[in-house]
Design a protein around this motif. Structure first.
Motif, PDB file in Angstrom:
ATOM      1  N   LYS A 157     -12.656   7.619   0.092  1.00 30.90           N
ATOM      2  CA  LYS A 157     -11.531   6.963   0.778  1.00 30.90           C
ATOM      3  C   LYS A 157     -10.832   6.008  -0.200  1.00 30.90           C
ATOM      4  O   LYS A 157     -11.384   4.962  -0.553  1.00 30.90           O
ATOM      5  N   ILE A 158      -9.673   6.414  -0.618  1.00 29.81           N
ATOM      6  CA  ILE A 158      -8.957   5.676  -1.659  1.00 29.81           C
ATOM      7  C   ILE A 158      -7.744   4.995  -1.047  1.00 29.81           C
ATOM      8  O   ILE A 158      -6.984   5.609  -0.285  1.00 29.81           O
ATOM      9  N   ARG A 159      -7.526   3.743  -1.427  1.00 29.86           N
ATOM     10  CA  ARG A 159      -6.268   3.066  -1.109  1.00 29.86           C
ATOM     11  C   ARG A 159      -5.499   2.859  -2.415  1.00 29.86           C
ATOM     12  O   ARG A 159      -6.065   2.457  -3.426  1.00 29.86           O
ATOM     13  N   VAL A 160      -4.207   3.128  -2.377  1.00 36.34           N
ATOM     14  CA  VAL A 160      -3.363   2.873  -3.547  1.00 36.34           C
ATOM     15  C   VAL A 160      -2.462   1.676  -3.247  1.00 36.34           C
ATOM     16  O   VAL A 160      -1.737   1.664  -2.245  1.00 36.34           O
ATOM     17  N   VAL A 161      -2.542   0.668  -4.121  1.00 34.52           N
ATOM     18  CA  VAL A 161      -1.688  -0.522  -4.001  1.00 34.52           C
ATOM     19  C   VAL A 161      -0.811  -0.596  -5.248  1.00 34.52           C
ATOM     20  O   VAL A 161      -1.310  -0.490  -6.366  1.00 34.52           O
ATOM     21  N   ASN A 162       0.472  -0.734  -5.012  1.00 35.86           N
ATOM     22  CA  ASN A 162       1.380  -0.880  -6.147  1.00 35.86           C
ATOM     23  C   ASN A 162       1.980  -2.285  -6.146  1.00 35.86           C
ATOM     24  O   ASN A 162       2.410  -2.784  -5.107  1.00 35.86           O
ATOM     25  N   VAL A 163       2.008  -2.877  -7.339  1.00 34.43           N
ATOM     26  CA  VAL A 163       2.516  -4.238  -7.481  1.00 34.43           C
ATOM     27  C   VAL A 163       3.821  -4.200  -8.271  1.00 34.43           C
ATOM     28  O   VAL A 163       3.856  -3.743  -9.408  1.00 34.43           O
ATOM     29  N   VAL A 164       4.902  -4.664  -7.671  1.00 36.68           N
ATOM     30  CA  VAL A 164       6.184  -4.767  -8.366  1.00 36.68           C
ATOM     31  C   VAL A 164       6.387  -6.190  -8.867  1.00 36.68           C
ATOM     32  O   VAL A 164       6.790  -6.416 -10.008  1.00 36.68           O
ATOM     33  N   ILE A 172       0.858  -1.187   0.000  1.00 38.14           N
ATOM     34  CA  ILE A 172       0.000   0.000   0.000  1.00 38.14           C
ATOM     35  C   ILE A 172       0.890   1.231   0.000  1.00 38.14           C
ATOM     36  O   ILE A 172       1.845   1.311   0.777  1.00 38.14           O
ATOM     37  N   TRP A 173       0.605   2.152  -0.892  1.00 42.29           N
ATOM     38  CA  TRP A 173       1.302   3.439  -0.863  1.00 42.29           C
ATOM     39  C   TRP A 173       0.400   4.405  -0.066  1.00 42.29           C
ATOM     40  O   TRP A 173      -0.428   5.107  -0.643  1.00 42.29           O
ATOM     41  N   SER A 174       0.638   4.399   1.223  1.00 45.12           N
ATOM     42  CA  SER A 174      -0.291   5.159   2.061  1.00 45.12           C
ATOM     43  C   SER A 174      -0.166   6.648   1.811  1.00 45.12           C
ATOM     44  O   SER A 174      -1.133   7.398   1.935  1.00 45.12           O
ATOM     45  N   TRP A 175       1.022   7.103   1.412  1.00 49.41           N
ATOM     46  CA  TRP A 175       1.193   8.532   1.124  1.00 49.41           C
ATOM     47  C   TRP A 175       0.333   8.983  -0.045  1.00 49.41           C
ATOM     48  O   TRP A 175       0.040  10.160  -0.198  1.00 49.41           O
TER      49      TRP A 175
END
Lengths: 805, 805
Positions: B654-661, B611-614
């Protein structure tokens, strides 16, 4: 070869005019890369005339233009039928410039008029949003070849030339492209071109010495080595080398005249009555000219003309740097546009007169818009080739062998039209299509020995141990309006993944262009498939091509898994009738039980999917406990054998059998025109019952196609999980847990409540697997009761009785 | 070339012994194909001694055995270090027979003893369930090459020879394989082999005239044409032709001596101090011998020896037909096994003496088990190359350019070991790895002009416009114990789909063999990717390679989408440390915002997903309304821009950002060792909230990886949907509906209840898309506010400040 021109007088003034025509094409090419406005430079060039993003490739373009102008001259002088295959497709500005100059461009795109306003639009649209691509592409008149991915120019050219005796395919091979594998093999296509019945390919190897950032291998080879190499390939190379335009025009005109005279002579000899045709030594031209020829010699103090810096946009920033702007203006003015275009911006009449007329223009040649010339393929009634199936599983037949009989008739019916070929990498007989050899042969222009079998200078079957050549020849053949089939081992079709990609892209764009007429579909028969590569082992076991295919635009691709011979016949007949598609048919060649009569096969294939009620045990008015689904011949066999096991040991279990022929039915209708509606899907697969899906390929594809269906959570897919070696056929399915026992065990485990009560049945199946493993290690072949299993309602396997043969 | 042997006396009795050795190998080869028992034919041959299923290829085998025996002789006579690359890999029985005869087989497989009992097992196991495959394979000692899919023998041989100055790679190229594109291009590898620093490749073109059912192109070419062709390729061909064994032994021994003397002389000259090295004319051997040599001349009245009928199993049914059984017995006895093996079934001592000893045996050469020789790659601390990121999105950098600096240091650290190379099809600079040219050059043995840039006879970078050659060289290099990286345009890596497949299969089997030591992973850097091929257009836009990769065994493959430079550095460092894997890294080369500091990058990459909480707006103790997930640099950018839009216009969302590497994290742990547990997956993606997933490639892959997750029905994936052309970068994402506006609109639509209340916001976004379309068609570039968008918490894009450079 010493060049002696058979047309000894090319008056100098002709070549002066030709030089001006070339300059016009170069001017238009530069204009496309750079200009938004001020197309004829009648005002001083200003930054706002320059495109904000400069996207295009100059380096190869002047050479392409040079060749185009010389081909025009030859076409005019000798009334030739020529198409231009542009290997360096990123030289798109050149192809557009030339078709514009000859008028074919404006006929297709009337908005791009032949005047100053049209020129402005022509320049602006290039590599511009809403405009045209930077490469030769379907949008480019006269093109059958994108040239974005390099390697296929020459093989496309040969494909176009087969069965087109009046056509000359001029094929420019860039020296970058010449480094690729497919191109290196393509030179050998001359061993398959018959001068009596086919057209000619004139390869023009264009050595400008550099690719993006390196010299090229062939560009740095000496003439002596090149001559040797191409003589070894069977050609007679003519060298045209230099940078001084007048001398180069003279050399090129002479070389082209010599080459065309040689082609004429070869063809005349071969077309004599009673001629004994041997593979001739066809001419080719090696053109060494500077990369970015006539462009700026230096930019910012660095060498550009004759070097790789000329590859894309030689002057980087004329919008931002005044010195760059001045350099660009001087460059463009060096072509003397005021001597090329009249006050209205039209090409001056004496230059217009140089272009061929009507369909002789390379941008208007109908061969390059093959749908215009296409004749319908004549097909026999597939029902005449039906395998008699009186009860499911009773008859044993080899599906592809039956298809071979149908194809034999297709060849016979279209023999006079000479517009159907079968390609395969040495596998037509191995794939059991050998009935075709009753009526035709394999084409072969090399020596033929008395003991050779089915080889001849003339034939409808093309075999070479190169999937690249098979694919490329067929693409060229289809794109020029003919029909064909590519039969291939399933695993090795991956060799042409990228060619498939590019052809799919070509079709996708072509279909959006009304002036491009539909061409026949590219039909693959993938056989000798994963489940029956038990003899060749792991390297020959890969069913993943269809995963690639399924990524493409839905209206382009179809994937079929006919489970037996009659369904294969129906599907093949269907595919051969379609246009602008890529059809993939996966079917086995080994003796196998036949399930459906031709009537039932037609109904089943027409729907693409269906319940096989004769195989299931569900009562008419109840939902089943479990759905046993299958796609592919071996999974269908294993599913039915699993059902047989379950029927015997768990007679109360309500089983539905669903067979999928057309894989695209699984997708939602919103994704694919063949997709089932959700309602129909649910009625087949239920909303919530377990589905044990035995699939031919990697199981993930089924999940991906069905992920949005109601019962997706109930789909349990088995397929190839990358386990294999040299072993027995049944062991192959066991290794991948796709066999009857694993399927039956999973059915028991997935049906709620059954698992416990049927524990003894599961154990029995597990024991059978252990017994099988012991047996094959002892005997080296499958247990007879597995090998010879027959569907219980049939009275045992018999050889096929032919209805129509 | 007139053959003049530098070793003029090969006493006849030596060649007689050699002939007996050859007969022993042929006998063992036939035995493997046919026999279950009675290996030395000491009893009359009975049907029960014959395998029930006959799976194997005889045709090529006697020729392979002939070459093996002669190489043994040369190795013994001259103490050479030689490996044998067997292009016709289906001649597996020959490779097994020879390694058995020399003793290396029994050392690796002690159960296969060197006596009659071992012989029986040797025969029985071949193509037998639980035994060994029919082809040369990882199981075969001394092999680095399967040869199941044809085309790669010669390129593997060259890969093995690079940086191995003492090694001679004998490479048998079958005339079937010689028809393939990759092989046809591979001959040009001589332009990259430096005799001073590299070993030698000795190509042996084995023309037995036929493939499965056809003559071969090269087999039917005249010697004159062949000589020309190979001289053109830069070789000096030596011809060995015939069928009479004694004469052939003499010719072959002489040819081999000449060839080896020529290699020695070339290398000695090149290795003189102050030698000026030019590309030498390396020797090669053209061996014309009958297909199925020494086998039955005719079977059932049809020609077999010297014809394609000898390809597989020449006598079809010795178990069922007495006359076939008698023919087989006579054939096997023609080798006089009683003179070859002693009473215990051991090769007689005078023949044992012919084989090289210890690691000189080709079946025991450590180069063919490269892990034995592998040295660890020395890697610099990747943190020293970090791009400084003080707040997300503030720094602008080109990810691959930063990687280039790291690779420069890798090259420097391993310069002395000469065990790391970078391959690429003319794209190292285009892919912005050009920092490597600070410390090395491109290898190039052709002429070098004064104005050429970064070309030299010695260098760590190999560029040729053939993905096949890049891949094949690297495979050969890795398989012999070295390290490397293949950087490629993303779209065109499909050209080597099938080579990737075969390498993955090789690794899968190798990992199951304890005696095969781990080799370095095959690392792909795919750049110039689909989203930034706006300038080259549709043909250059294809992100589907990873779909193919994901089909392979989980423990073999890894797929990474680092979103910026620091994550790319971490991933590249990680991949270069791994063994026995295929790592695919997809990363852009264009200037782009940097998101993570190196510390954050390490944490993120180590987890593979996070999660990219920033970036999100979810309160600490509440579930989000929507998850915006992304994988890939451009999708990450668009996702963050979408979040920015939503934050401004719908601040309460309310948005959550998830980044997948690491894409493999999405799979269940049962499917892949990197897979998240369901619990962890649910904690990231929630159990039921809408997930708007912006993915770099075809969207179906995400569905397929996540289909069994709790929230699968909530996953809405956007990716490449096969729409593209030459246009602007942002238009590329718009055409595929992956842009910030489409993402934001879908988020609004998917969050229950929001769609209606936020209708005006959606309309605003739709208007923005229309405005964008208008703008680019008017201006030819993206709107500044899109092009220059920066993440709002950063203070605007700046050029990167290097922490460690």
């Amino acid at each position: 070869m010493q060049i002696t021109s058979p047309h000894p007088t090319n008056p100098t003034d002709d070549l002066d005019l030709l030089d001006r025509y070339w300059r016009a094409a170069n001017f238009l090419s530069v204009g496309q890369i750079y200009l938004l406005d001020n197309p004829l430079l009648r005002e001083p060039l200003e930054p706002e005339h320059i495109k904000p993003r400069l996207l295009g490739h100059w380096g190869t373009t002047p050479g392409l233009n040079f060749i185009y102008a010389h081909l025009n001259r030859a076409i005019q002088a000798q009334d030739l039928d020529v198409i231009y295959v542009c290997g360096p497709g990123h030289g798109g500005p050149g192809m557009v410039a030339n078709t514009y100059l000859e008028g074919s461009y404006s006929e297709i795109y009337p908005d791009i008029t032949r005047d100053a306003d049209g020129l402005r639009k022509l320049f602006r649209q290039f590599s511009f949003p809403g405009g045209i691509p930077s490469h030769a592409a379907p949008e480019t008149p006269g093109s059958i070849h994108e040239g974005g991915e390099l390697g296929y120019a020459l093989v496309h050219a040969y494909g176009a030339a087969f069965d087109n005796p009046g056509l000359i395919v001029a094929c420019v091979v860039g020296d970058g492209e010449a480094e690729t594998g497919p191109l290196a093999a393509s030179w050998h296509s001359n061993k398959f071109l018959n001068p009596a019945h086919d057209g000619a390919v004139l390869p023009i190897l264009h050595l400008n010495g550099y690719k993006i950032a390196n010299p090229t291998l062939l560009g740095r080879m000496s003439d002596a080595e090149l001559k040797c190499l191409f003589e070894g390939y069977g050609y007679e190379p003519l060298f045209v080398e230099g940078s001084e335009p007048a001398a180069m025009h003279r050399q090129m005109a002479d070389a082209l005249d010599v080459a065309l005279a040689s082609i004429r002579s070869i063809q005349q000899n071969a077309r004599q009555p009673d001629a004994t045709v041997e593979r001739p030594r066809w001419p080719m031209i090696v053109l060494r000219s500077p990369k970015g020829w006539t462009g700026p010699k230096e930019v910012d103090g660095l060498k550009v003309e004759g070097f790789w810096r000329a590859h894309q946009v030689p002057i980087a920033n004329p919008r931002g740097k005044p010195e760059h702007l001045a350099l660009l203006e001087a460059w463009m003015k060096s072509y003397q546009p005021e001597t090329l275009f009249d006050a209205q911006g039209r090409l001056v009449p004496e230059l217009q007169a140089l272009a061929p007329k009507g369909a002789r223009r390379m941008g208007a040649n109908p061969h390059a818009n093959g749908g215009l010339l296409k004749r319908e393929l004549k097909l026999p009634d597939y029902r005449g080739f039906a395998v008699e199936v009186t009860s499911p599983g009773k008859t044993i037949a080899e599906a592809t062998r039956e298809l071979g009989k149908f194809l034999r008739e297709v060849i016979t019916l279209n023999a006079d039209n000479r517009n159907f070929r079968i390609m395969g990498p040495d596998e037509t007989a191995s794939n059991r299509l050998d009935a075709v050899f009753d009526v035709t042969e394999r084409v072969w222009m090399e020596g033929i020995e008395p003991y050779d079998v089915h080889l001849a200078h003339d034939g409808r079957v093309m075999e070479v141990l190169s999937e690249h050549l098979c694919q490329g020849w067929l693409e060229g053949y289809l794109l020029t309006g003919r029909h064909g089939l590519f039969s291939c081992y399933e695993a090795f079709i991956h060799i042409v993944d990228s060619m498939f990609n590019q052809h799919a892209k070509w079709l996708k764009v072509s279909r959006e262009l009304p002036w491009r007429r539909p061409i026949a579909s590219l039909n693959y028969l993938l056989t000798s498939h994963v489940w029956r590569q038990d003899h060749n082992g792991f390297s020959h076991q890969d069913p993943g091509f269809v995963d690639l295919v399924a990524n493409k635009k839905a209206d382009i691709v179809r994937i079929y898994f006919p489970p037996d011979a009659n369904t294969l016949l129906w599907i093949a007949d269907h595919c051969l009738r379609t246009y602008n598609r890529i059809n993939v048919i996966v079917a086995g060649k080994q003796p196998a039980p036949q399930w459906l009569s031709m009537k039932d096969a037609a109904t089943h294939c027409d729907a693409g999917i269906g319940i096989w009620s004769w195989a299931g045990t569900e009562p008419a008015d109840e939902e089943p406990d479990v759905v046993m689904a299958c796609a592919g011949d071996v999974p269908t066999l294993e599913t039915l054998a699993a059902v047989d096991l379950l029927r015997k040991d768990l007679p109360d279990l309500k089983i539905r059998v669903v067979n999928v022929v057309d894989l695209m039915t699984l997708q939602p209708r919103s994704e694919h025109p063949h997709g089932l509606s959700d309602r129909d899907f649910d009625s087949l697969f239920t909303a919530d019952k377990p589905v044990i899906f035995a699939y031919h390929g990697y199981p993930y594809l089924i999940h991906r196609l069905t992920y949005s269906r109601t019962n997706h959570a109930g789909m349990h897919v088995r397929g190839f999980i990358e386990e294999g070696t040299t072993t027995t056929p049944f062991d192959m399915v066991v290794l991948n847990e796709l066999d009857r026992f694993h399927l039956a065990i999973e059915a028991i485990e997935r049906v709620p409540g059954l698992s416990v009560s049927a524990a003894h049945v599961k154990q029995k199946f597990r024991d059978a697997l252990i017994e099988h493993a012991r047996y094959i290690r002892a005997h080296g072949e499958d247990m007879p009761e597995i090998r010879d299993w027959v569907w219980p309602n049939s009275s045992g396997g018999t050889t096929p009785a032919q209805a129509g043969d």
